[in-house]
Write a protein that holds these residues in place. Structure first.
Motif, PDB file in Angstrom:
ATOM      1  N   LEU A  73      12.451  24.613  49.670  1.00 30.20           N
ATOM      2  CA  LEU A  73      13.301  24.942  48.523  1.00 30.20           C
ATOM      3  C   LEU A  73      12.476  25.039  47.241  1.00 30.20           C
ATOM      4  O   LEU A  73      12.623  25.985  46.455  1.00 30.20           O
ATOM      5  CB  LEU A  73      14.404  23.889  48.381  1.00 30.20           C
ATOM      6  CG  LEU A  73      15.334  24.057  47.177  1.00 30.20           C
ATOM      7  CD1 LEU A  73      16.059  25.393  47.259  1.00 30.20           C
ATOM      8  CD2 LEU A  73      16.325  22.899  47.095  1.00 30.20           C
ATOM      9  N   ALA A  74      11.594  24.059  47.029  1.00 30.60           N
ATOM     10  CA  ALA A  74      10.754  24.093  45.834  1.00 30.60           C
ATOM     11  C   ALA A  74       9.836  25.309  45.841  1.00 30.60           C
ATOM     12  O   ALA A  74       9.622  25.959  44.807  1.00 30.60           O
ATOM     13  CB  ALA A  74       9.932  22.803  45.744  1.00 30.60           C
ATOM     14  N   GLN A 123       6.740  19.823  63.158  1.00 30.10           N
ATOM     15  CA  GLN A 123       7.896  19.983  64.030  1.00 30.10           C
ATOM     16  C   GLN A 123       7.512  20.608  65.368  1.00 30.10           C
ATOM     17  O   GLN A 123       8.211  20.417  66.363  1.00 30.10           O
ATOM     18  CB  GLN A 123       8.949  20.853  63.327  1.00 30.10           C
ATOM     19  CG  GLN A 123       9.586  20.209  62.095  1.00 30.10           C
ATOM     20  CD  GLN A 123      10.411  18.988  62.441  1.00 30.10           C
ATOM     21  OE1 GLN A 123      10.792  18.781  63.587  1.00 30.10           O
ATOM     22  NE2 GLN A 123      10.668  18.150  61.443  1.00 30.10           N
ATOM     23  N   ASP A 124       6.401  21.335  65.379  1.00 27.94           N
ATOM     24  CA  ASP A 124       5.934  21.903  66.646  1.00 27.94           C
ATOM     25  C   ASP A 124       5.571  20.813  67.637  1.00 27.94           C
ATOM     26  O   ASP A 124       5.769  20.962  68.855  1.00 27.94           O
ATOM     27  CB  ASP A 124       4.733  22.816  66.402  1.00 27.94           C
ATOM     28  CG  ASP A 124       5.104  24.037  65.586  1.00 27.94           C
ATOM     29  OD1 ASP A 124       6.295  24.397  65.585  1.00 27.94           O
ATOM     30  OD2 ASP A 124       4.201  24.620  64.953  1.00 27.94           O
ATOM     31  N   ASP A 151      11.732  16.846  58.616  1.00 24.72           N
ATOM     32  CA  ASP A 151      12.555  18.039  58.386  1.00 24.72           C
ATOM     33  C   ASP A 151      13.165  18.020  56.987  1.00 24.72           C
ATOM     34  O   ASP A 151      13.215  19.052  56.303  1.00 24.72           O
ATOM     35  CB  ASP A 151      13.644  18.097  59.451  1.00 24.72           C
ATOM     36  CG  ASP A 151      14.480  19.353  59.333  1.00 24.72           C
ATOM     37  OD1 ASP A 151      13.923  20.455  59.503  1.00 24.72           O
ATOM     38  OD2 ASP A 151      15.687  19.245  59.048  1.00 24.72           O
ATOM     39  N   ARG A 152      13.609  16.860  56.541  1.00 22.54           N
ATOM     40  CA  ARG A 152      14.155  16.758  55.179  1.00 22.54           C
ATOM     41  C   ARG A 152      13.084  17.049  54.143  1.00 22.54           C
ATOM     42  O   ARG A 152      13.305  17.801  53.177  1.00 22.54           O
ATOM     43  CB  ARG A 152      14.746  15.359  54.963  1.00 22.54           C
ATOM     44  CG  ARG A 152      15.278  15.124  53.555  1.00 22.54           C
ATOM     45  CD  ARG A 152      15.864  13.737  53.429  1.00 22.54           C
ATOM     46  NE  ARG A 152      14.883  12.706  53.718  1.00 22.54           N
ATOM     47  CZ  ARG A 152      13.970  12.271  52.843  1.00 22.54           C
ATOM     48  NH1 ARG A 152      13.899  12.806  51.616  1.00 22.54           N
ATOM     49  NH2 ARG A 152      13.125  11.325  53.170  1.00 22.54           N
ATOM     50  N   LEU A 153      11.904  16.470  54.337  1.00 21.99           N
ATOM     51  CA  LEU A 153      10.810  16.725  53.395  1.00 21.99           C
ATOM     52  C   LEU A 153      10.391  18.192  53.422  1.00 21.99           C
ATOM     53  O   LEU A 153      10.075  18.781  52.370  1.00 21.99           O
ATOM     54  CB  LEU A 153       9.615  15.827  53.744  1.00 21.99           C
ATOM     55  CG  LEU A 153       9.836  14.317  53.587  1.00 21.99           C
ATOM     56  CD1 LEU A 153       8.595  13.565  54.052  1.00 21.99           C
ATOM     57  CD2 LEU A 153      10.148  13.966  52.135  1.00 21.99           C
ATOM     58  N   GLU A 211      11.276  10.283  63.088  1.00 22.74           N
ATOM     59  CA  GLU A 211      10.282  10.850  62.177  1.00 22.74           C
ATOM     60  C   GLU A 211      10.527  12.336  61.937  1.00 22.74           C
ATOM     61  O   GLU A 211      10.261  12.856  60.849  1.00 22.74           O
ATOM     62  CB  GLU A 211       8.881  10.627  62.742  1.00 22.74           C
ATOM     63  CG  GLU A 211       8.490   9.162  62.817  1.00 22.74           C
ATOM     64  CD  GLU A 211       7.095   8.966  63.385  1.00 22.74           C
ATOM     65  OE1 GLU A 211       6.541   9.958  63.915  1.00 22.74           O
ATOM     66  OE2 GLU A 211       6.565   7.846  63.294  1.00 22.74           O
ATOM     67  N   SER A 212      11.057  13.028  62.947  1.00 24.63           N
ATOM     68  CA  SER A 212      11.333  14.452  62.793  1.00 24.63           C
ATOM     69  C   SER A 212      12.427  14.700  61.764  1.00 24.63           C
ATOM     70  O   SER A 212      12.366  15.668  60.996  1.00 24.63           O
ATOM     71  CB  SER A 212      11.737  15.058  64.137  1.00 24.63           C
ATOM     72  OG  SER A 212      12.101  16.411  63.985  1.00 24.63           O
TER      73      SER A 212
END
Length: 463
Positions: free
Chosen positions: A385-386, A205-206, A377-379, A372-373
């Motif tokens: 969370l995991a 994300q950077d 971001d979802r992944l 793609e972001s």
């Protein structure tokens, strides 16, 4: 008929005595009762001495809590409630039953090398409105009683430690199974991120944030350069209007001024102009020298125009044919400023065009990165969370290992097992008092039985 006088034998005298006694059964009953009570008292006073050791146990009345904060992951709270907070059971009763249980007694008997029967059972008293257990146990000697008390306390602690360890073991096994599932989910989330990074141009994300920042910087620089270009355009237009030339003509002027032939023709033209003026003022237009000087002037001017056309073109020739910048340095400086401003304007304009092309390229790349972001971001959220769930479960497991007093509260020794200084049993005074009371009861009972008729008649007369 007369009977002979016979001397009774010893046996006959004893039998006669028995017959006389048997005629008074209450006397026999009273004597038998006295003998029985005396026998019981003698047995009580002659039994082996017994010593009693006492100790007191206490349960703490407050719980404990701890909190662990993990940066960017989560928080783990470990709390041990007070043993008396739940109204469903009293831990003192649980510990009392454990002290009387077969496992604790067998373990204590093994510590003292006594059989379970010889070890005996302790007496436990629960003090009301407190968390104290008063325990007492008997022994054949003072040291044995104290040793049995210590063995009972240590056996209870060993049993509690075993139960706590067994609880932690089962809890660990259960949480480890859950952790295994969490670990699989965590690995899957990490693998999804790696696969996405391999097939896409966006790694983090950077990178997307840097692209957005670069696009913003390009736009800001474009605005700044456009303002600067507008300022230079106005400056160039105003200066050129005042000078009456354009920046291109100003450049050509410097080219002409640096040409040797042009400067020679310009110098020749100046000399011829001054001579012609002098001759005309002295002799008039018809004088031969004036005519000759006019031809010289025309020849110099024609040569100057020809050289100017060759170097700078026809438009510049008409403007600079009689201009000498060396004679006017301020005007030459303004020409130089005009040329510099025009050059800066063209450079900034080219830079703006380059920035515009860069902006278009960044926008196209940003559209790709935006899609793609969102996926990355979802992944990343799934991975976070995991990771948070796994780390929290692992931390809860470690915190649970320290929380060993949740089900079995800590048990403290309030008073150590005492070393008896006096015999607990038998008590001579108690035996004598009990015998005396027994004699009184038997005597009263036999007296009532012997005089029952008289008592009944008295009662009937009163009624």
């Amino acid at each position: 008929m007369k009977y002979p006088i016979m001397i009774p034998t010893r046996y006959q005298r004893f039998r006669a005595l028995v017959y006389r006694v048997v005629k008074w059964p209450y006397l026999v009953l009273c004597v038998c009762g006295y003998l029985f009570i005396a026998l019981i008292v003698m047995l009580y006073l002659n039994k082996a001495p017994v010593y009693q050791s006492e100790l007191e146990l206490v349960l703490p009345g407050t719980g404990a809590s701890s909190s662990v904060a993990l940066d960017n992951v989560g928080q783990v709270v470990s709390q041990t409630s007070a043993p008396f907070s739940a109204g469903g059971f009293n831990p003192r009763v649980n510990y009392k039953e454990m002290l009387l249980s077969r496992g604790v007694l067998n373990l204590a008997s093994d510590k003292t090398s006594l059989s379970a029967i010889k070890f005996g059972q302790p007496k436990i008293a629960l003090t009301e409105q407190t968390s104290i257990l008063a325990v007492s146990i008997k022994g054949s000697s003072a040291k044995q009683a104290q040793a049995k008390a210590w063995a009972l306390y240590n056996s209870l602690q060993d049993e509690l430690n075993r139960l706590r360890a067994d609880e932690v073991l089962h809890r660990d096994a259960s949480i480890q199974r859950v952790l295994a599932d969490y670990r699989v989910r965590l690995n899957e989330a990490r693998a999804n991120i790696l696969q996405f990074q391999e097939r896409s141009s966006l790694v983090s994300q950077d990178q997307f944030s840097l692209l957005v920042s670069s696009l913003q910087t390009v736009k800001e620089k474009q605005l700044y350069l456009q303002a600067e270009a507008s300022n230079l355009t106005d400056y160039t237009f105003g200066l050129g209007k005042n000078l009456g030339i354009s920046a291109d003509l100003a450049g050509k002027a410097f080219i002409l001024q640096s040409d040797v032939e042009f400067r020679g023709f310009l110098k020749e033209l100046d000399i011829s102009t001054s001579q012609l003026s002098e001759y005309q003022s002295r002799w008039g237009d018809g004088h031969p020298k004036v005519i000759a000087e006019q031809q010289r002037y025309k020849a110099a001017r024609a040569s100057l125009l020809s050289r100017s056309n060759t170097i700078a073109g026809p438009h510049a020739a008409s403007v600079f044919s009689s201009l000498d910048l060396e004679m006017n340095p301020k005007r030459a400086q303004m020409f130089a400023d005009l040329i510099e401003a025009s050059a800066k304007e063209k450079g900034i304009t080219a830079q703006i065009e380059d920035l515009h092309r860069s902006e278009l390229h960044l926008k196209d790349q940003l559209k790709i990165f935006a899609r793609e972001s969102a996926v990355l971001d979802r992944l990343q959220r799934e991975f976070d969370l995991a990771e948070a769930v796994f780390t929290s479960a692992a931390a809860r497991l470690e915190a649970g290992k320290a929380d060993v007093f949740a089900s079995y509260p800590v048990l403290q020794l309030l008073t150590q097992p005492s070393l008896p200084t006096e015999i607990h049993s038998p008590i001579p005074q108690l035996g004598l008092v009990a015998g005396l009371v027994g004699f009184l009861f038997i005597t009263s009972g036999v007296t009532v039985l012997c005089n029952r008729r008289r008592i009944i008649n008295v009662l009937l007369k009163r009624s």
